[in-house]
Design a protein around this motif. Structure first.
Motif, PDB file in Angstrom:
ATOM      1  N   VAL A  47       1.014  -1.293  -0.142  1.00 10.73           N
ATOM      2  CA  VAL A  47      -0.049   0.188  -0.180  1.00 10.73           C
ATOM      3  C   VAL A  47       1.015   1.439  -0.285  1.00 10.73           C
ATOM      4  O   VAL A  47       0.580   2.557  -0.825  1.00 10.73           O
ATOM      5  N   LYS A  48       2.665   1.149   0.999  1.00 10.23           N
ATOM      6  CA  LYS A  48       2.830   2.636   1.176  1.00 10.23           C
ATOM      7  C   LYS A  48       3.152   2.670  -1.111  1.00 10.23           C
ATOM      8  O   LYS A  48       3.755   4.067  -0.671  1.00 10.23           O
ATOM      9  N   GLN A  49       3.844   1.446  -1.411  1.00  8.21           N
ATOM     10  CA  GLN A  49       4.527   1.709  -3.296  1.00  8.21           C
ATOM     11  C   GLN A  49       3.119   2.490  -3.484  1.00  8.21           C
ATOM     12  O   GLN A  49       3.850   3.606  -4.317  1.00  8.21           O
ATOM     13  N   ILE A  50       2.710   1.752  -3.382  1.00  8.72           N
ATOM     14  CA  ILE A  50       0.972   2.312  -4.110  1.00  8.72           C
ATOM     15  C   ILE A  50       0.845   3.402  -3.907  1.00  8.72           C
ATOM     16  O   ILE A  50       0.517   4.547  -5.139  1.00  8.72           O
ATOM     17  N   ALA A  51       0.702   4.059  -2.701  1.00 11.80           N
ATOM     18  CA  ALA A  51       0.263   5.567  -2.215  1.00 11.80           C
ATOM     19  C   ALA A  51       1.696   6.408  -3.087  1.00 11.80           C
ATOM     20  O   ALA A  51       1.160   7.460  -3.983  1.00 11.80           O
ATOM     21  N   GLN A  52       2.490   6.005  -3.073  1.00  3.93           N
ATOM     22  CA  GLN A  52       3.677   6.902  -3.119  1.00  3.93           C
ATOM     23  C   GLN A  52       3.922   6.758  -4.670  1.00  3.93           C
ATOM     24  O   GLN A  52       3.563   8.360  -5.438  1.00  3.93           O
ATOM     25  N   HIS A  53       3.232   5.718  -5.585  1.00  4.18           N
ATOM     26  CA  HIS A  53       2.898   5.833  -7.150  1.00  4.18           C
ATOM     27  C   HIS A  53       1.938   7.163  -7.445  1.00  4.18           C
ATOM     28  O   HIS A  53       1.748   7.729  -8.283  1.00  4.18           O
ATOM     29  N   THR A  54       0.748   7.033  -6.634  1.00 12.10           N
ATOM     30  CA  THR A  54      -0.488   7.390  -6.833  1.00 12.10           C
ATOM     31  C   THR A  54       0.028   9.094  -6.526  1.00 12.10           C
ATOM     32  O   THR A  54      -1.176   9.865  -6.581  1.00 12.10           O
ATOM     33  N   GLY A  55       0.684   8.803  -5.828  1.00 12.10           N
ATOM     34  CA  GLY A  55       1.306  10.677  -5.119  1.00 12.10           C
ATOM     35  C   GLY A  55       0.487  11.006  -3.735  1.00 12.10           C
ATOM     36  O   GLY A  55       0.526  12.265  -3.353  1.00 12.10           O
ATOM     37  N   TYR A  56       0.215   9.808  -3.270  1.00 10.01           N
ATOM     38  CA  TYR A  56       0.202   9.822  -1.804  1.00 10.01           C
ATOM     39  C   TYR A  56       1.234  10.344  -1.327  1.00 10.01           C
ATOM     40  O   TYR A  56       1.774   9.415  -1.302  1.00 10.01           O
ATOM     41  N   LYS A  57       0.708  11.280   0.330  1.00  5.43           N
ATOM     42  CA  LYS A  57       2.385  10.940   0.917  1.00  5.43           C
ATOM     43  C   LYS A  57       3.074  10.219   2.118  1.00  5.43           C
ATOM     44  O   LYS A  57       3.454   9.911   2.542  1.00  5.43           O
ATOM     45  N   ASN A  58       1.775   9.009   2.332  1.00 11.64           N
ATOM     46  CA  ASN A  58       1.575   7.227   2.551  1.00 11.64           C
ATOM     47  C   ASN A  58       0.684   7.038   2.750  1.00 11.64           C
ATOM     48  O   ASN A  58      -0.533   7.086   2.283  1.00 11.64           O
ATOM     49  N   GLY A  59       0.647   5.783   2.964  1.00 13.58           N
ATOM     50  CA  GLY A  59      -0.237   4.408   3.036  1.00 13.58           C
ATOM     51  C   GLY A  59      -1.269   4.874   3.407  1.00 13.58           C
ATOM     52  O   GLY A  59      -2.627   4.611   2.963  1.00 13.58           O
ATOM     53  N   ASN A  60      -1.633   5.628   4.827  1.00 12.78           N
ATOM     54  CA  ASN A  60      -2.238   6.197   5.677  1.00 12.78           C
ATOM     55  C   ASN A  60      -3.672   7.020   4.550  1.00 12.78           C
ATOM     56  O   ASN A  60      -5.041   6.553   5.058  1.00 12.78           O
ATOM     57  N   ASN A  61      -2.401   7.923   3.708  1.00 17.09           N
ATOM     58  CA  ASN A  61      -3.531   8.373   3.107  1.00 17.09           C
ATOM     59  C   ASN A  61      -4.861   8.243   2.401  1.00 17.09           C
ATOM     60  O   ASN A  61      -5.713   7.927   1.436  1.00 17.09           O
ATOM     61  N   LEU A  62      -3.643   7.357   1.254  1.00 18.07           N
ATOM     62  CA  LEU A  62      -4.513   6.176   0.404  1.00 18.07           C
ATOM     63  C   LEU A  62      -5.407   5.180   1.053  1.00 18.07           C
ATOM     64  O   LEU A  62      -6.349   5.279   0.465  1.00 18.07           O
ATOM     65  N   SER A  63      -4.958   4.287   2.282  1.00 17.68           N
ATOM     66  CA  SER A  63      -5.818   3.475   2.728  1.00 17.68           C
ATOM     67  C   SER A  63      -7.824   4.298   3.090  1.00 17.68           C
ATOM     68  O   SER A  63      -8.620   4.222   2.445  1.00 17.68           O
ATOM     69  N   ALA A  64      -7.628   5.909   3.971  1.00 15.09           N
ATOM     70  CA  ALA A  64      -8.446   6.243   3.944  1.00 15.09           C
ATOM     71  C   ALA A  64      -9.380   6.401   2.942  1.00 15.09           C
ATOM     72  O   ALA A  64     -10.542   6.059   2.956  1.00 15.09           O
ATOM     73  N   ALA A  65      -8.995   7.210   1.755  1.00 16.86           N
ATOM     74  CA  ALA A  65      -9.553   7.681  -0.197  1.00 16.86           C
ATOM     75  C   ALA A  65     -10.111   6.506  -0.355  1.00 16.86           C
ATOM     76  O   ALA A  65     -11.294   6.652  -0.777  1.00 16.86           O
ATOM     77  N   PHE A  66      -9.244   5.390  -0.388  1.00 20.95           N
ATOM     78  CA  PHE A  66      -9.742   4.012  -1.182  1.00 20.95           C
ATOM     79  C   PHE A  66     -10.387   3.710  -0.518  1.00 20.95           C
ATOM     80  O   PHE A  66     -11.974   3.189  -0.543  1.00 20.95           O
ATOM     81  N   ARG A  67     -10.932   3.383   1.331  1.00 19.27           N
ATOM     82  CA  ARG A  67     -12.040   3.385   1.973  1.00 19.27           C
ATOM     83  C   ARG A  67     -12.920   3.942   1.673  1.00 19.27           C
ATOM     84  O   ARG A  67     -14.592   2.989   1.858  1.00 19.27           O
ATOM     85  N   LYS A  68     -13.096   4.870   1.975  1.00 17.38           N
ATOM     86  CA  LYS A  68     -13.895   6.218   1.420  1.00 17.38           C
ATOM     87  C   LYS A  68     -15.116   5.662   0.028  1.00 17.38           C
ATOM     88  O   LYS A  68     -16.244   6.196  -0.262  1.00 17.38           O
ATOM     89  N   LYS A  69     -14.465   5.586  -1.085  1.00 14.29           N
ATOM     90  CA  LYS A  69     -14.287   5.235  -2.367  1.00 14.29           C
ATOM     91  C   LYS A  69     -15.006   4.078  -2.822  1.00 14.29           C
ATOM     92  O   LYS A  69     -16.979   3.557  -3.454  1.00 14.29           O
TER      93      LYS A  69
END
Length: 90
Positions: A47-69
């Motif tokens: 998740v951390k690698q995917i977050a970095q690739h998609t422009g998120y600062k960290n995996g937690n931010n991506l996880s929160a947005a992913f869960r919301k969507k």
């Protein structure tokens, strides 16, 4: 972006929403999350690698947005996707 297409920012945002039906920020956020979803499904990246690739600062931010969507965190999505016989690549 507005300068690139030769109009002011307000006109661009208004016109984009009129044509596409969603604001510019919302559109880009949806596209980024769709890219992240494809990576979750089709790769073994963290998740951390995917977050970095998609422009998120960290995996937690991506996880929160992913869960919301998508209604669940990325790793749970990956487990469900893989349980249907789909195998991610490197």
């Amino acid at each position: 972006m507005a300068r690139h297409v030769g109009m002011n920012e307000k006109k661009l945002k208004y016109g984009f929403k009129e044509v596409i039906g969603i604001g510019l920020y919302g559109y880009f956020l949806n596209r980024i999350l769709e890219i992240a979803k494809i990576e979750v499904e089709q790769t073994k990246r963290s998740v951390k690698q995917i977050a970095q690739h998609t422009g998120y600062k960290n995996g937690n931010n991506l996880s929160a947005a992913f869960r919301k969507k998508f209604g669940m965190p990325p790793l749970e999505w990956r487990r469900k996707f893989n349980s249907r016989g789909n195998e991610p690549s490197e």
